[in-house]
Design a protein around this motif. Structure first.
Motif, PDB file in Angstrom:
ATOM      1  N   UNK A 169       0.861  -1.180   0.000  1.00 48.03           N
ATOM      2  CA  UNK A 169       0.000   0.000   0.000  1.00 48.03           C
ATOM      3  C   UNK A 169       0.898   1.231   0.000  1.00 48.03           C
ATOM      4  N   UNK A 170       1.054   1.823  -1.148  1.00 47.39           N
ATOM      5  CA  UNK A 170       1.947   2.969  -1.336  1.00 47.39           C
ATOM      6  C   UNK A 170       3.360   2.601  -0.879  1.00 47.39           C
ATOM      7  N   UNK A 171       3.904   3.263   0.150  1.00 46.92           N
ATOM      8  CA  UNK A 171       5.298   2.980   0.512  1.00 46.92           C
ATOM      9  C   UNK A 171       5.440   1.878   1.558  1.00 46.92           C
ATOM     10  N   UNK A 172       4.335   1.324   2.018  1.00 46.78           N
ATOM     11  CA  UNK A 172       4.382   0.298   3.063  1.00 46.78           C
ATOM     12  C   UNK A 172       3.888  -1.040   2.518  1.00 46.78           C
ATOM     13  N   UNK A 173       4.176  -2.100   3.277  1.00 49.63           N
ATOM     14  CA  UNK A 173       3.692  -3.435   2.924  1.00 49.63           C
ATOM     15  C   UNK A 173       2.939  -4.013   4.116  1.00 49.63           C
ATOM     16  N   UNK A 174       1.697  -4.423   3.881  1.00 50.59           N
ATOM     17  CA  UNK A 174       0.899  -5.066   4.909  1.00 50.59           C
ATOM     18  C   UNK A 174       1.243  -6.555   4.934  1.00 50.59           C
ATOM     19  N   UNK A 175       1.558  -7.056   6.120  1.00 48.54           N
ATOM     20  CA  UNK A 175       1.883  -8.466   6.289  1.00 48.54           C
ATOM     21  C   UNK A 175       0.841  -9.094   7.210  1.00 48.54           C
ATOM     22  N   UNK A 176       0.177 -10.141   6.730  1.00 46.28           N
ATOM     23  CA  UNK A 176      -0.815 -10.858   7.520  1.00 46.28           C
ATOM     24  C   UNK A 176      -0.210 -12.154   8.024  1.00 46.28           C
ATOM     25  N   UNK A 177      -0.326 -12.385   9.331  1.00 41.39           N
ATOM     26  CA  UNK A 177       0.246 -13.576   9.964  1.00 41.39           C
ATOM     27  C   UNK A 177      -0.846 -14.355  10.687  1.00 41.39           C
ATOM     28  N   UNK A 178      -0.977 -15.616  10.366  1.00 38.82           N
ATOM     29  CA  UNK A 178      -1.924 -16.499  11.062  1.00 38.82           C
ATOM     30  C   UNK A 178      -1.199 -17.213  12.197  1.00 38.82           C
ATOM     31  N   UNK A 179      -1.839 -17.295  13.361  1.00 43.08           N
ATOM     32  CA  UNK A 179      -1.219 -17.973  14.490  1.00 43.08           C
ATOM     33  C   UNK A 179      -2.282 -18.629  15.364  1.00 43.08           C
ATOM     34  N   UNK A 180      -1.823 -19.316  16.411  1.00 40.56           N
ATOM     35  CA  UNK A 180      -2.721 -20.083  17.266  1.00 40.56           C
ATOM     36  C   UNK A 180      -3.332 -19.212  18.365  1.00 40.56           C
ATOM     37  N   UNK A 181      -4.501 -19.609  18.920  1.00 42.19           N
ATOM     38  CA  UNK A 181      -5.182 -18.825  19.952  1.00 42.19           C
ATOM     39  C   UNK A 181      -4.325 -18.454  21.165  1.00 42.19           C
ATOM     40  N   UNK A 182      -3.457 -19.345  21.697  1.00 42.73           N
ATOM     41  CA  UNK A 182      -2.667 -18.943  22.870  1.00 42.73           C
ATOM     42  C   UNK A 182      -1.780 -17.736  22.611  1.00 42.73           C
ATOM     43  N   UNK A 183      -1.298 -17.579  21.396  1.00 45.99           N
ATOM     44  CA  UNK A 183      -0.484 -16.415  21.039  1.00 45.99           C
ATOM     45  C   UNK A 183      -1.374 -15.242  20.665  1.00 45.99           C
ATOM     46  N   UNK A 184      -2.408 -15.510  19.880  1.00 45.72           N
ATOM     47  CA  UNK A 184      -3.297 -14.460  19.389  1.00 45.72           C
ATOM     48  C   UNK A 184      -4.026 -13.750  20.522  1.00 45.72           C
ATOM     49  N   UNK A 192       4.349  -2.769  15.286  1.00 47.51           N
ATOM     50  CA  UNK A 192       3.063  -2.364  15.835  1.00 47.51           C
ATOM     51  C   UNK A 192       1.949  -3.120  15.132  1.00 47.51           C
ATOM     52  N   UNK A 193       1.041  -3.672  15.927  1.00 52.60           N
ATOM     53  CA  UNK A 193      -0.093  -4.411  15.369  1.00 52.60           C
ATOM     54  C   UNK A 193      -1.086  -3.415  14.775  1.00 52.60           C
ATOM     55  N   UNK A 194      -1.386  -3.578  13.482  1.00 53.33           N
ATOM     56  CA  UNK A 194      -2.318  -2.673  12.816  1.00 53.33           C
ATOM     57  C   UNK A 194      -3.753  -3.157  12.933  1.00 53.33           C
ATOM     58  N   UNK A 195      -3.950  -4.466  12.927  1.00 52.07           N
ATOM     59  CA  UNK A 195      -5.291  -5.025  13.089  1.00 52.07           C
ATOM     60  C   UNK A 195      -5.169  -6.467  13.551  1.00 52.07           C
ATOM     61  N   UNK A 196      -6.238  -6.972  14.157  1.00 55.03           N
ATOM     62  CA  UNK A 196      -6.230  -8.345  14.658  1.00 55.03           C
ATOM     63  C   UNK A 196      -7.653  -8.893  14.588  1.00 55.03           C
ATOM     64  N   UNK A 197      -7.789 -10.186  14.233  1.00 52.61           N
ATOM     65  CA  UNK A 197      -9.092 -10.834  14.267  1.00 52.61           C
ATOM     66  C   UNK A 197      -8.971 -12.172  14.969  1.00 52.61           C
ATOM     67  N   UNK A 198      -9.932 -13.071  14.765  1.00 52.86           N
ATOM     68  CA  UNK A 198      -9.961 -14.305  15.545  1.00 52.86           C
ATOM     69  C   UNK A 198      -8.916 -15.332  15.121  1.00 52.86           C
ATOM     70  N   UNK A 199      -8.251 -15.129  13.982  1.00 51.56           N
ATOM     71  CA  UNK A 199      -7.281 -16.130  13.533  1.00 51.56           C
ATOM     72  C   UNK A 199      -5.953 -15.563  13.072  1.00 51.56           C
ATOM     73  N   UNK A 200      -5.860 -14.241  12.919  1.00 46.82           N
ATOM     74  CA  UNK A 200      -4.627 -13.654  12.393  1.00 46.82           C
ATOM     75  C   UNK A 200      -4.493 -12.199  12.823  1.00 46.82           C
ATOM     76  N   UNK A 201      -3.346 -11.625  12.503  1.00 44.14           N
ATOM     77  CA  UNK A 201      -3.128 -10.198  12.754  1.00 44.14           C
ATOM     78  C   UNK A 201      -2.313  -9.628  11.603  1.00 44.14           C
ATOM     79  N   UNK A 202      -2.290  -8.286  11.534  1.00 41.06           N
ATOM     80  CA  UNK A 202      -1.565  -7.612  10.473  1.00 41.06           C
ATOM     81  C   UNK A 202      -0.618  -6.562  11.037  1.00 41.06           C
TER      82      UNK A 202
END
Length: 217
Positions: free
Chosen positions: A114-129, A146-156
């Motif tokens: 996205x323009x000069x940045x790159x969004x990276x999505x990482x899926x992980x397990x509930x104990x870490x999430x 810095x965490x930009x967003x988080x949902x029930x199975x991953x974060x960005x």
């Protein structure tokens, strides 16, 4: 302790494992400055103890717990790794407090520019999430982000050009494994409030939603 500000990208020279333990030899330059046998260096976020040094690298032990918790066992000769020496007293604190003790691993799902940045999505397990919060801090392969967003199975996270150039993160591909370290403050809060088991928050800590509302939280 570490800060998550990567000092150098090193290269794996050799990994010698017997079962789930052994030694790792890493080619490096900058992190050797002032380093002695017995000092700690974070390798992709994993705190390792230097057991020998030479002019262009160092060797460290890998124990079974490190193998189980991290991605180090999947590395091979020629792979690049993020390196950081332990924080020295009186130095600038540019990232966030990191111990180098990995909580688990995640899998890269997507990289999107996205323009000069790159969004990276990482899926992980509930104990870490569970301990990842939006706008909080997360260590990915030893990088303070810095965490930009988080949902029930991953974060960005959104990676700026400098971080992309100075670390290995944007050289990863979807499906690659990364080491994750939760914010240590969050881990202590979880422990002190007895929130370890989902669904037992009120029973364990005595803190209810009504209690939080009463005090404006």
């Amino acid at each position: 302790m570490f800060t998550g500000i990567i000092e150098e990208i090193g290269k794996i020279r050799q990994i010698s494992l017997t079962g789930r333990s052994g030694q790792i030899r890493i080619e490096a330059r900058k992190v050797l400055e002032g380093t002695r046998v017995g000092d700690s260096i974070a390798v992709n976020g994993v705190c390792l103890t230097v057991i020998s040094l030479n002019t262009d690298g160092f060797t460290a032990d890998i124990m079974a717990e490190t193998y189980r918790r991290s991605s180090l066992g999947q590395l091979k000769a020629g792979d690049q790794v993020n390196l950081e020496r332990a924080m020295a007293a009186g130095e600038r604190f540019g990232g966030h407090i990191m111990s180098g003790h990995i909580d688990g691993t995640g899998v890269i799902e997507n990289l999107r520019r996205e323009e000069n940045a790159v969004w990276v999505t990482v899926r992980t397990e509930p104990p870490v999430l569970r301990l990842i919060v939006e706008k909080g801090s997360i260590g990915i392969d030893g990088i303070s982000l810095t965490v930009a967003s988080v949902d029930e199975s991953s974060f960005q996270v959104s990676v700026i050009p400098h971080t992309g150039e100075e670390t290995t993160l944007l050289r990863k591909n979807p499906g690659d494994l990364v080491n994750l370290e939760n914010d240590i403050v969050g881990k202590y809060v979880e422990k002190l409030l007895g929130l370890k088991e989902a669904g037992k928050e009120e029973e364990a800590s005595g803190i209810t939603m009504d209690f939080l509302k009463e005090y404006g939280i």
